[in-house]
Design an enzyme around this catalytic site. Structure first.
Site, PDB file in Angstrom:
ATOM      1  N   ARG A  84       0.818  -1.227   0.000  1.00  0.00           N
ATOM      2  CA  ARG A  84       0.000   0.000   0.000  1.00  0.00           C
ATOM      3  C   ARG A  84       0.852   1.277   0.000  1.00  0.00           C
ATOM      4  O   ARG A  84       0.453   2.296   0.560  1.00  0.00           O
ATOM      5  CB  ARG A  84      -0.946   0.026   1.210  1.00  0.00           C
ATOM      6  N   SER A 134     -11.002  -0.771   2.762  1.00  0.00           N
ATOM      7  CA  SER A 134     -10.295  -0.841   4.055  1.00  0.00           C
ATOM      8  C   SER A 134      -9.913   0.568   4.494  1.00  0.00           C
ATOM      9  O   SER A 134      -9.270   1.287   3.733  1.00  0.00           O
ATOM     10  CB  SER A 134      -9.001  -1.643   3.918  1.00  0.00           C
ATOM     11  N   GLU A 138      -5.400   3.950   5.876  1.00  0.00           N
ATOM     12  CA  GLU A 138      -5.032   3.720   4.476  1.00  0.00           C
ATOM     13  C   GLU A 138      -5.681   4.788   3.594  1.00  0.00           C
ATOM     14  O   GLU A 138      -5.126   5.207   2.584  1.00  0.00           O
ATOM     15  CB  GLU A 138      -5.515   2.324   4.055  1.00  0.00           C
TER      16      GLU A 138
HETATM   17  P1  FAD Z   1      -8.792   8.473  -5.498  1.00  0.00           P
HETATM   18  O1  FAD Z   1      -9.501   8.063  -4.262  1.00  0.00           O
HETATM   19  O2  FAD Z   1      -9.417   9.502  -6.342  1.00  0.00           O
HETATM   20  O3  FAD Z   1      -7.314   8.934  -5.110  1.00  0.00           O
HETATM   21  C1  FAD Z   1      -6.515   8.148  -4.258  1.00  0.00           C
HETATM   22  C2  FAD Z   1      -5.121   8.812  -4.126  1.00  0.00           C
HETATM   23  O4  FAD Z   1      -4.446   8.774  -5.382  1.00  0.00           O
HETATM   24  C3  FAD Z   1      -5.169  10.286  -3.763  1.00  0.00           C
HETATM   25  O5  FAD Z   1      -4.033  10.604  -2.997  1.00  0.00           O
HETATM   26  C4  FAD Z   1      -5.109  11.007  -5.106  1.00  0.00           C
HETATM   27  O6  FAD Z   1      -4.598  12.320  -5.014  1.00  0.00           O
HETATM   28  C5  FAD Z   1      -4.154  10.090  -5.850  1.00  0.00           C
HETATM   29  N1  FAD Z   1      -4.381  10.061  -7.292  1.00  0.00           N
HETATM   30  C6  FAD Z   1      -5.513   9.679  -7.923  1.00  0.00           C
HETATM   31  N2  FAD Z   1      -5.333   9.712  -9.248  1.00  0.00           N
HETATM   32  C7  FAD Z   1      -4.066  10.116  -9.449  1.00  0.00           C
HETATM   33  C8  FAD Z   1      -3.282  10.369 -10.621  1.00  0.00           C
HETATM   34  N3  FAD Z   1      -3.776  10.187 -11.852  1.00  0.00           N
HETATM   35  N4  FAD Z   1      -2.014  10.820 -10.459  1.00  0.00           N
HETATM   36  C9  FAD Z   1      -1.498  11.007  -9.223  1.00  0.00           C
HETATM   37  N5  FAD Z   1      -2.186  10.795  -8.092  1.00  0.00           N
HETATM   38  C10 FAD Z   1      -3.462  10.351  -8.207  1.00  0.00           C
HETATM   39  N6  FAD Z   1      -7.800  -0.861  -2.682  1.00  0.00           N
HETATM   40  C11 FAD Z   1      -6.959  -1.917  -2.780  1.00  0.00           C
HETATM   41  O7  FAD Z   1      -5.740  -1.732  -2.897  1.00  0.00           O
HETATM   42  N7  FAD Z   1      -7.423  -3.198  -2.739  1.00  0.00           N
HETATM   43  C12 FAD Z   1      -8.733  -3.477  -2.618  1.00  0.00           C
HETATM   44  O8  FAD Z   1      -9.119  -4.631  -2.591  1.00  0.00           O
HETATM   45  C13 FAD Z   1      -9.645  -2.389  -2.522  1.00  0.00           C
HETATM   46  N8  FAD Z   1     -10.958  -2.617  -2.364  1.00  0.00           N
HETATM   47  C14 FAD Z   1     -11.829  -1.571  -2.262  1.00  0.00           C
HETATM   48  C15 FAD Z   1     -13.194  -1.836  -2.109  1.00  0.00           C
HETATM   49  C16 FAD Z   1     -14.096  -0.806  -2.009  1.00  0.00           C
HETATM   50  C17 FAD Z   1     -15.573  -1.119  -1.866  1.00  0.00           C
HETATM   51  C18 FAD Z   1     -13.639   0.545  -2.089  1.00  0.00           C
HETATM   52  C19 FAD Z   1     -14.629   1.687  -2.028  1.00  0.00           C
HETATM   53  C20 FAD Z   1     -12.293   0.830  -2.214  1.00  0.00           C
HETATM   54  C21 FAD Z   1     -11.362  -0.230  -2.301  1.00  0.00           C
HETATM   55  N9  FAD Z   1      -9.986  -0.001  -2.432  1.00  0.00           N
HETATM   56  C22 FAD Z   1      -9.128  -1.060  -2.562  1.00  0.00           C
HETATM   57  C23 FAD Z   1      -9.454   1.372  -2.414  1.00  0.00           C
HETATM   58  C24 FAD Z   1      -9.491   2.083  -3.779  1.00  0.00           C
HETATM   59  O9  FAD Z   1     -10.336   1.407  -4.671  1.00  0.00           O
HETATM   60  C25 FAD Z   1      -8.090   2.166  -4.415  1.00  0.00           C
HETATM   61  O10 FAD Z   1      -7.210   2.872  -3.565  1.00  0.00           O
HETATM   62  C26 FAD Z   1      -8.118   2.876  -5.768  1.00  0.00           C
HETATM   63  O11 FAD Z   1      -6.874   2.758  -6.409  1.00  0.00           O
HETATM   64  C27 FAD Z   1      -8.455   4.364  -5.643  1.00  0.00           C
HETATM   65  O12 FAD Z   1      -8.674   4.846  -6.955  1.00  0.00           O
HETATM   66  P2  FAD Z   1      -9.391   6.231  -7.195  1.00  0.00           P
HETATM   67  O13 FAD Z   1      -9.301   6.543  -8.631  1.00  0.00           O
HETATM   68  O14 FAD Z   1     -10.751   6.212  -6.616  1.00  0.00           O
HETATM   69  O15 FAD Z   1      -8.434   7.207  -6.377  1.00  0.00           O
HETATM   70  N1  EPU Z   2     -10.933 -10.721   9.709  1.00  0.00           N
HETATM   71  C1  EPU Z   2     -11.627 -10.754  10.907  1.00  0.00           C
HETATM   72  N2  EPU Z   2     -12.620  -9.850  11.085  1.00  0.00           N
HETATM   73  C2  EPU Z   2     -12.972  -8.937  10.148  1.00  0.00           C
HETATM   74  C3  EPU Z   2     -12.246  -8.893   8.938  1.00  0.00           C
HETATM   75  C4  EPU Z   2     -11.233  -9.811   8.745  1.00  0.00           C
HETATM   76  O1  EPU Z   2     -11.341 -11.559  11.766  1.00  0.00           O
HETATM   77  O2  EPU Z   2     -13.914  -8.169  10.393  1.00  0.00           O
HETATM   78  C5  EPU Z   2      -9.858 -11.727   9.500  1.00  0.00           C
HETATM   79  C6  EPU Z   2     -10.454 -13.048   8.968  1.00  0.00           C
HETATM   80  O3  EPU Z   2      -9.739 -14.101   9.550  1.00  0.00           O
HETATM   81  C7  EPU Z   2     -10.161 -12.973   7.483  1.00  0.00           C
HETATM   82  C8  EPU Z   2      -8.819 -12.234   7.456  1.00  0.00           C
HETATM   83  O4  EPU Z   2      -8.911 -11.287   8.534  1.00  0.00           O
HETATM   84  O5  EPU Z   2     -10.071 -14.248   6.889  1.00  0.00           O
HETATM   85  C9  EPU Z   2      -8.517 -11.522   6.164  1.00  0.00           C
HETATM   86  O6  EPU Z   2      -9.646 -10.763   5.755  1.00  0.00           O
HETATM   87  P1  EPU Z   2      -9.813 -10.327   4.227  1.00  0.00           P
HETATM   88  O7  EPU Z   2      -9.553 -11.458   3.316  1.00  0.00           O
HETATM   89  O8  EPU Z   2     -11.120  -9.617   4.082  1.00  0.00           O
HETATM   90  O9  EPU Z   2      -8.612  -9.322   4.000  1.00  0.00           O
HETATM   91  P2  EPU Z   2      -8.122  -8.052   4.786  1.00  0.00           P
HETATM   92  O10 EPU Z   2      -6.726  -8.295   5.222  1.00  0.00           O
HETATM   93  O11 EPU Z   2      -9.090  -7.614   5.807  1.00  0.00           O
HETATM   94  C10 EPU Z   2      -7.037  -7.020   2.665  1.00  0.00           C
HETATM   95  C11 EPU Z   2      -7.019  -5.716   1.941  1.00  0.00           C
HETATM   96  C12 EPU Z   2      -8.245  -5.573   1.064  1.00  0.00           C
HETATM   97  C13 EPU Z   2      -8.270  -6.721   0.062  1.00  0.00           C
HETATM   98  C14 EPU Z   2      -8.307  -8.038   0.829  1.00  0.00           C
HETATM   99  C15 EPU Z   2      -8.241  -9.238  -0.076  1.00  0.00           C
HETATM  100  C16 EPU Z   2      -5.735  -4.192   3.311  1.00  0.00           C
HETATM  101  C17 EPU Z   2      -5.749  -3.008   4.191  1.00  0.00           C
HETATM  102  N3  EPU Z   2      -6.922  -4.608   2.871  1.00  0.00           N
HETATM  103  O12 EPU Z   2      -8.114  -6.976   3.576  1.00  0.00           O
HETATM  104  O13 EPU Z   2      -8.141  -4.356   0.367  1.00  0.00           O
HETATM  105  O14 EPU Z   2      -9.385  -6.631  -0.780  1.00  0.00           O
HETATM  106  O15 EPU Z   2      -7.163  -8.077   1.722  1.00  0.00           O
HETATM  107  O16 EPU Z   2      -6.963  -9.387  -0.571  1.00  0.00           O
HETATM  108  O17 EPU Z   2      -4.681  -4.730   3.015  1.00  0.00           O
HETATM  109  C18 EPU Z   2      -8.676  -2.023   0.452  1.00  0.00           C
HETATM  110  O18 EPU Z   2      -7.458  -1.808   0.431  1.00  0.00           O
HETATM  111  O19 EPU Z   2      -9.519  -1.110   0.452  1.00  0.00           O
HETATM  112  C19 EPU Z   2      -9.156  -3.405   0.471  1.00  0.00           C
HETATM  113  C20 EPU Z   2     -10.441  -3.718   0.545  1.00  0.00           C
END
Ligand code: FAD
Ligand code: EPU
Length: 337
Positions: A163, A237, A333
Site C-alpha cells: 500500500r 479498508s 489507508e
Molecule cells: P482516489 O480516491 O481519487 O485517489 C486516491 C489517491 O491517489 C489520492 O491521494 C489522489 O490524489 C491520488 N491520485 C488519484 N489519481 C491520481 C493520478 N492520476 N495521479 C497522481 N495521483 C493520483 N484498494 C486496494 O488496494 N485493494 C482493494 O481490494 C480495494 N478494495 C476496495 C473496495 C471498495 C468497496 C472501495 C470503495 C475501495 C477499495 N480499495 C481497494 C481502495 C481504492 O479502490 C483504491 O485505492 C483505488 O486505487 C483508488 O482509486 P481512485 O481513482 O478512486 O483514487
Molecule cells: N478478519 C476478521 N474480522 C474482520 C475482517 C477480517 O477476523 O472483520 C480476518 C479473517 O480471519 C479474514 C482475514 O482477517 O479471513 C482476512 O480478511 P480479508 O480477506 O477480508 O482481507 P483483509 O486483510 O481484511 C485485505 C485488503 C483488502 C483486500 C483483501 C483481499 C488491506 C488493508 N486490505 O483486507 O483491500 O481486498 O485483503 O486481498 O490490506 C482495500 O485496500 O480497500 C481493500 C479492501
C-alpha cells in the site's frame, strides 16, 4: 477545458460525504495539464488530484484546485507471450480488468472489481487476493507540475511496497499520472492461494479455473464481504494491516493465541486489522451516522448523512481502542483531506 468554481464533490467520493472544491477541472488530454499549469494562478493554488474518489475522506471543503483525471484510451501490444496494455489514467480500473480478462491477457484477474481509476492504481500499489499492482506494472507517464514535463517512471522508480509508492511518499503531490502500462501474459497461471478462492471454486465444481471463472469467483467473494459504495458509502479498508516485528508478534501471541496473521517478509508479520477491530467489539457497530461494515470490520461506512469529520472521529476512536487493547497503532489507508 473549463475550470469550475465552488464545485460539489459529493458524487465524486465513494463515502458520499458533502465537500466542495474552490476550483475544479476535468482533464481529458495530457496536453490540458500543460495548458492548466502554464497559468500561474493555478500553479500556486493548493492542489488535489482526484480519480474515482474511492480512497479519500473529505473532512472539509478543499480550498484549492481539484484536478479530476478523465483521460481515456486502452490498447494492447503483443510481443511473444508478453502483452503490454496501455491505459489512460481516467479508465475505470475494473473496465481495464474486464478488457484483459475478455482478451485472456493474464495477471490482473485477481484485482477484479477494485473500484477507482487506473491513474490512482500505482499510488497505493493496489492489491487483493494475492496480487499487487507491482506484479503487473511496467511503467507510467506522469506530468511534473513544477516543470510542466512528462516523466516516465519504471517499476524501480516507483519504490512499491504494501500500500505504498513514491507517489505517496517522497513525490507526494508533485506528479500527476496520465497513463499506465501493464505487463501481462498470454499464459494464464491461476493464483488461487488466497483465502476463500479455492473453497469457492470447489463449491462451483471447478477443478481448473479459466481466467474468466477466476475473475468471477473473486468478484463474488468481494461482493459477499464488502459494501457496494453505490448503495452504502465507504472507501474499502480504512486502515492498513499493521506489519510488526516477529518478536512483537510472538509476545502478543502468548495472550492472543488466535490472532489472524500473515507472513510479511523475513522477520515481520502482518496482523489482520479487521480481526483487531472486531476483537475490540466494533464489528457491525453503528455509531451515529457511521459505523463498521457487518461483514468486514476494517471497512468504515456512511449510513446516510455522515460528515467526513464524523467518520474521521469514529476512526480515531477505533485507533485508540485497538492501541489500548493490543498496543498496536493502526495507520489509516484512506487519504484524509
Ligand atoms: P482516489 O480516491 O481519487 O485517489 C486516491 C489517491 O491517489 C489520492 O491521494 C489522489 O490524489 C491520488 N491520485 C488519484 N489519481 C491520481 C493520478 N492520476 N495521479 C497522481 N495521483 C493520483 N484498494 C486496494 O488496494 N485493494 C482493494 O481490494 C480495494 N478494495 C476496495 C473496495 C471498495 C468497496 C472501495 C470503495 C475501495 C477499495 N480499495 C481497494 C481502495 C481504492 O479502490 C483504491 O485505492 C483505488 O486505487 C483508488 O482509486 P481512485 O481513482 O478512486 O483514487
Ligand atoms: N478478519 C476478521 N474480522 C474482520 C475482517 C477480517 O477476523 O472483520 C480476518 C479473517 O480471519 C479474514 C482475514 O482477517 O479471513 C482476512 O480478511 P480479508 O480477506 O477480508 O482481507 P483483509 O486483510 O481484511 C485485505 C485488503 C483488502 C483486500 C483483501 C483481499 C488491506 C488493508 N486490505 O483486507 O483491500 O481486498 O485483503 O486481498 O490490506 C482495500 O485496500 O480497500 C481493500 C479492501
Amino acid at each position: 477545458m473549463q475550470v469550475f468554481e465552488n464545485f460539489s464533490l459529493k458524487t465524486l467520493n465513494t463515502f458520499g460525504v458533502e465537500a466542495s472544491a474552490d476550483y475544479f477541472v476535468d482533464i481529458e488530454k495530457e496536453e490540458q495539464l500543460q495548458e492548466l499549469f502554464s497559468n500561474d494562478s493555478y500553479q500556486n493554488l493548493p492542489r488535489l488530484v482526484l480519480g474515482g474518489g474511492s480512497n479519500m475522506l473529505f473532512t472539509q471543503n478543499f480550498k484549492g484546485l481539484v484536478v479530476h483525471l478523465n483521460i481515456h484510451g486502452l490498447s494492447a501490444e503483443i510481443h511473444g507471450n508478453d502483452v503490454f496494455v496501455r491505459a489512460g489514467a481516467g479508465v475505470i480500473w475494473n473496465d481495464l480488468v474486464n478488457y484483459c480478462v475478455d482478451n485472456e491477457f493474464a495477471g490482473i484477474e485477481n484485482l477484479s472489481l477494485i473500484p477507482g481509476s487506473v491513474g490512482a492504481s500505482p499510488v497505493q500499489n493496489i492489491g487483493a487476493y494475492g496480487v499487487e499492482l507491482q506484479d503487473v506494472f511496467h511503467s507510467c507517464r506522469a506530468f511534473e507540475i513544477s516543470t510542466g514535463k512528462i516523466k516516465v517512471f519504471t517499476k524501480e522508480d516507483c519504490a512499491f511496497s504494501y500500500r505504498e509508492s513514491v507517489f505517496k511518499s517522497s513525490l507526494k503531490g508533485l506528479f500527476i499520472i496520465t497513463e499506465v502500462t501493464f505487463k501481462l501474459s498470454k499464459i494464464f497461471q491461476p493464483n488461487v492461494s488466497y483465502g476463500a478462492i479455492m473453497d469457492e471454486l470447489t463449491k462451483r465444481g471447478i477443478n481448473q479455473a479459466n481466467i474468466s471463472q477466476l475473475s468471477q469467483v473473486i468478484s463474488h467473494i468481494r461482493v459477499s464481504k464488502l459494501p457496494d459504495p453505490t448503495t452504502i458509502g465507504n472507501a474499502g479498508s480504512f486502515f492498513k494491516n499493521p506489519i510488526v516485528p516477529e518478536s512483537t508478534f510472538n509476545t502478543l501471541k502468548i495472550k492472543f493465541a488466535d490472532m489472524v496473521h500473515f507472513p510479511a517478509g523475513e522477520g515481520y508479520v502482518k496482523i489482520s486489522a479487521g480481526w483487531l477491530i472486531e476483537q475490540c467489539g466494533w464489528k457491525g457497530k453503528v455509531v451515529g451516522n457511521t459505523g463498521t461494515w457487518k461483514n468486514q470490520a476494517l471497512v468504515l461506512v456512511n449510513h446516510g448523512n455522515a460528515s467526513g469529520d464524523e467518520i474521521f472521529r469514529f476512526s480515531s476512536a477505533i485507533i485508540e481502542s485497538v492501541n489500548s487493547k493490543f498496543g498496536i497503532l493502526l495507520e489509516r489507508e484512506v487519504n484524509i483531506i
